[in-house]
Design an enzyme around this catalytic site. Structure first.
Site, short mmCIF file in Angstrom:
data_model
loop_
_atom_site.label_atom_id
_atom_site.label_comp_id
_atom_site.label_asym_id
_atom_site.label_seq_id
_atom_site.Cartn_x
_atom_site.Cartn_y
_atom_site.Cartn_z
N GLY A 85 0.82 -1.20 0.00
CA GLY A 85 0.00 0.00 0.00
C GLY A 85 0.86 1.25 0.00
O GLY A 85 1.70 1.43 0.87
N GLY A 118 -0.17 4.59 0.10
CA GLY A 118 -0.93 5.80 0.43
C GLY A 118 -0.11 6.67 1.36
O GLY A 118 1.12 6.58 1.41
N PHE A 119 -0.79 7.53 2.13
CA PHE A 119 -0.08 8.40 3.07
C PHE A 119 0.80 7.59 4.01
O PHE A 119 1.94 7.96 4.27
CB PHE A 119 -1.08 9.21 3.89
CG PHE A 119 -1.71 10.33 3.13
CD1 PHE A 119 -0.97 11.44 2.79
CD2 PHE A 119 -3.04 10.28 2.75
CE1 PHE A 119 -1.54 12.48 2.09
CE2 PHE A 119 -3.62 11.32 2.05
CZ PHE A 119 -2.88 12.43 1.72
N GLY A 120 0.27 6.47 4.54
CA GLY A 120 1.01 5.67 5.51
C GLY A 120 2.19 4.95 4.89
O GLY A 120 3.34 5.13 5.31
N VAL A 157 -1.94 -8.01 -4.10
CA VAL A 157 -1.66 -8.98 -3.05
C VAL A 157 -2.87 -9.90 -2.89
O VAL A 157 -4.01 -9.44 -2.86
CB VAL A 157 -1.35 -8.26 -1.73
CG1 VAL A 157 -1.22 -9.26 -0.57
CG2 VAL A 157 -0.06 -7.45 -1.86
N GLU A 164 -18.23 18.08 1.41
CA GLU A 164 -17.44 18.71 0.35
C GLU A 164 -18.08 18.46 -1.02
O GLU A 164 -18.15 19.36 -1.85
CB GLU A 164 -16.00 18.18 0.39
CG GLU A 164 -15.20 18.87 1.50
CD GLU A 164 -13.99 18.08 1.98
OE1 GLU A 164 -13.37 18.51 2.97
OE2 GLU A 164 -13.67 17.04 1.39
N ASP A 183 -5.66 3.67 7.97
CA ASP A 183 -7.08 3.31 8.08
C ASP A 183 -7.30 1.84 8.37
O ASP A 183 -8.32 1.45 8.93
CB ASP A 183 -7.82 3.65 6.78
CG ASP A 183 -7.99 5.15 6.58
OD1 ASP A 183 -7.40 5.91 7.37
OD2 ASP A 183 -8.70 5.55 5.65
N ALA A 232 -5.89 10.94 7.26
CA ALA A 232 -4.59 10.96 6.59
C ALA A 232 -3.47 11.26 7.58
O ALA A 232 -2.40 10.65 7.53
CB ALA A 232 -4.61 11.99 5.46
N GLN A 233 -3.70 12.22 8.49
CA GLN A 233 -2.62 12.60 9.40
C GLN A 233 -2.23 11.47 10.35
O GLN A 233 -1.07 11.36 10.73
CB GLN A 233 -2.97 13.88 10.16
CG GLN A 233 -4.29 13.82 10.91
CD GLN A 233 -4.51 15.08 11.74
OE1 GLN A 233 -3.57 15.67 12.25
NE2 GLN A 233 -5.76 15.50 11.85
#
Lengths: 448, 448
Positions: B30, B32-34, B98, B190, B319, B335-336
């Site tokens: 993965g 992403g952000f992490g 995966v 949003e 997440d 995300a943070q």
């Protein structure tokens, strides 16, 4: 083709007979360079103008190869037609597919919408790729006419590199890293050059297990030289520049067969992860709406006032029209021809419908023909003068940024180009989530 | 969850036993952000790092709603993972899916590629939308997690307007101009705000036959208030701002059924041309790879060092992980959180694998929670301090431009935002050629 004024075309009855007076209805089918030029020239007049297109956007096709090679985003070179024409109060835009023309009742027939009546009809439906009777090749070797196709090509190209990185079979790896571009016209040359630059950059910068010597771009042209419309010195220069970029230019070779992962040309089989078609265009099938023969590649013969021969209220412009130049030869299928014809026709219709003046015949003015090979390499043919190399490349960039309709797009494209020029990076290297399922849009629907 | 150091994790044998000495292999699933945060923290070390993702790009999800509402292009908020990690010589990137984890032989199993062995494995596979047992709704009400979905939503929205313009049935027209957004979290708010702004702009500027009073945006939330994670004063402000934009906010309403063109919520049927899902996420199905129960929405329980409970060499972040904050409550799916966990884990692995030092437990630092409603309207919750209105909106824009990884993208997004701010235009209003054939990607493949 007669030069005598065709008075039957003046379908506007004398003033005293008009009751109730209603504005003349001009219907334009196709919102490319040609159709939009007509529309703009008729903007904010008392004419009732309708523009019909099956797409919602106007595409700047000369830069489409940059979307296919991950340099620009689709939205950078496309603009909603409604936005382009939004400032003209008398122009309506319809997203619809034309299925035919009812010449008796003077109306355009649409798929899933009511017919649209016209007093004057302009056909500006452009061209599509010609697979010369092998439409089954389209799925394996997409052309480059729409955003969907550009995305498809981008996906296949990037995905082939990713698969090659994972592959442990040297033969498979080599095939995946091979791109074959069929057709040595400007689009083919631009694609081959751009793929060569992109591939070399990705291999040296981003991939760990790919060798530059496994990367191959083959440009196949059936004729004796690439860029046949250009003079020999420019062609020779382009040929040499392509080879400098590592492109194998194969002229005089006929493609005999295309499969999912191979091309057979003049007996030799090339296995490839990415196959592209740019080997000739034919006009859109609009000639069928008029019951014409598909002679001359389906282009619709027009007179000097761009009226379709044998009709009084239908015009054809751009790639789909067969107009003759002053030398008696057919005009080329170029954006500048479409644009000039559109501007001319818009003026002519205004003059005729609003002021009752007869139009002068259309005359094409050659603004110069150009093709770009790669970084610092382009050619320009202005007829008498010719240009090549770094200066031509710079001019090419300036002209194309200038031609992009919209200010925001111009600015965005300029910045991306400058950034890429400095870094050689490509910004739009996206593979969609459903990359495995992609199919060319054109195989999914009828040919209208 | 025990705070005692887990010495079994030190799988690195004493120095004299290592022969031949090979670098420790860290595999990250993965990007992403992490996942990217871990990878960057391990970049240019002697560790052998492999990043596996089924997509070739890293997506800045907080701005995905702007792609769906035609404000930005996909490439503006996505970057090839190879590009992000290209500068680290010790990191390999694999585009692969995966299928499982072989904990006995310590390897990650892939679809159509060889297994990848690991010494340490990090699961950072994020989350997906939760249809609460109604996966058949996904085709009618796509969520907003991928570029494909954002394009799908954009297509449907723009196409509904085009169809409404052609329609002569007032009921159909009204339905086509109705958008229903399900879920009052930040994404739902949003989307509702952005659709309201876009729709009103298009109706007044670009369409001739659409009436503003036929345009409707409905935001449905099952709970008693929207933006449940925010304090009441900010929620009230956001609620009022949405209504100013013309959004009908319906709280306390349960969605009972979704069809192609309608939503039934608390007994009332709303016909709509565009339906969107943002009503809750669940973790990716990575827990299945570990043979865990899908409790807690499929999140994988982790200890204070982010190690998956019951394992010695597998970690989960973002997440997909269920970590606890200092207050003993589960950390939010933000995300943070993913980013901080990734940075922490990268440091921790470096310390442990290269220097043999034990990590401190992970501590989340709240950097502020934000949501944007529309032009000049956003909210920020920093815990003690709160911000709303024009200043919050400006801060939101600055923070998001800053967070965009790449300089070119930052600049491009800034320019597009400034341009849109001045003109209210939307740049990326593209409907694909194959708009009629679009289906959500997620219905086309398995759930890994």
């Amino acid at each position: 083709m007669s030069m005598t004024p065709d008075t039957s075309a003046l379908s506007v009855p004398p003033l005293q007979e008009r009751k109730p007076q209603r504005p003349q209805r001009v219907v334009i089918v196709g919102a490319g360079f040609g159709g939009l030029s007509v529309a703009k020239a008729l903007g904010n007049s008392v004419l009732d103008v309708t523009v019909i297109d099956r797409r919602n956007h106007n595409l700047f096709q000369p830069l489409l190869y940059q979307v296919a090679t991950a340099a620009l985003s689709p939205a950078d070179i496309a603009e909603p037609i409604r936005r382009t024409l939004g400032r003209y109060h008398n122009i309506k835009v319809m997203l619809a597919e034309v299925t035919g023309i009812d010449r008796v009742n003077h109306q355009v027939l649409l798929n899933q919408a009511n017919p649209v009546p016209y007093d004057r009809l302009i056909i500006a439906t452009g061209s599509e790729y010609n697979y010369f009777g092998h439409d089954e090749w389209r799925a394996f070797a997409p052309g480059l006419k729409t955003i969907h196709e550009a995305r498809l090509i981008r996906q296949r190209l990037l995905l082939a590199f990713e698969k090659a990185e994972l592959s442990r079979d040297p033969k498979e790896k080599k095939a995946l890293l091979t791109s074959v571009v069929i057709g040595g016209g400007p689009t083919g040359v631009e694609m081959a050059g751009a793929i060569a630059e992109l591939g070399r950059f990705m291999i040296t910068r981003d991939f760990r297990k790919l060798a530059p010597e496994d990367f191959r771009v083959v440009l196949i042209e059936a004729g004796p030289k690439i860029l046949a419309a250009f003079p020999d010195d420019l062609t020779d220069y382009a040929h040499a520049e392509l080879e400098k970029l590592g492109v194998e230019v194969q002229t005089g070779r006929m493609v005999e067969s295309i499969t999912k992962d191979s091309v057979i040309a003049s007996g030799e089989t090339i296995f490839a992860g990415n196959i592209l078609w740019g080997a000739g265009v034919k006009a859109s099938p609009a000639f069928r709406w008029l019951g014409l023969d598909p002679k001359a590649g389906g282009r619709i013969p027009v007179g000097p006032d761009l009226r379709v021969e044998g009709t009084s209220d239908i015009y054809a412009i751009g790639d789909t029209a067969l107009g003759l130049g002053e030398d008696g030869k057919p005009l080329p299928a170029l954006a500048q021809v479409a644009k000039q014809q559109g501007e001319y026709l818009g003026r002519a219709l205004r003059n005729e419908l609003l002021e009752g003046r007869k139009p002068e015949p259309f005359r094409f003015r050659n603004r110069g023909n150009t093709a770009v090979i790669g970084r610092h390499a382009a050619i320009f043919d202005f007829g008498k003068r010719r240009l090549k190399g770094r200066v031509a490349w710079l001019l090419w960039a300036i002209v194309h940024v200038y031609l992009l309709v919209n200010f925001e797009k111009r600015l965005l494209v300029s910045i991306q180009w400058l950034w890429r020029y400095a870094t050689r990076q490509r910004g739009a290297r996206l593979i969609d989530e459903n990359a495995g399922n992609i199919v060319p849009a054109t195989t999914q629907r009828s040919e209208t």
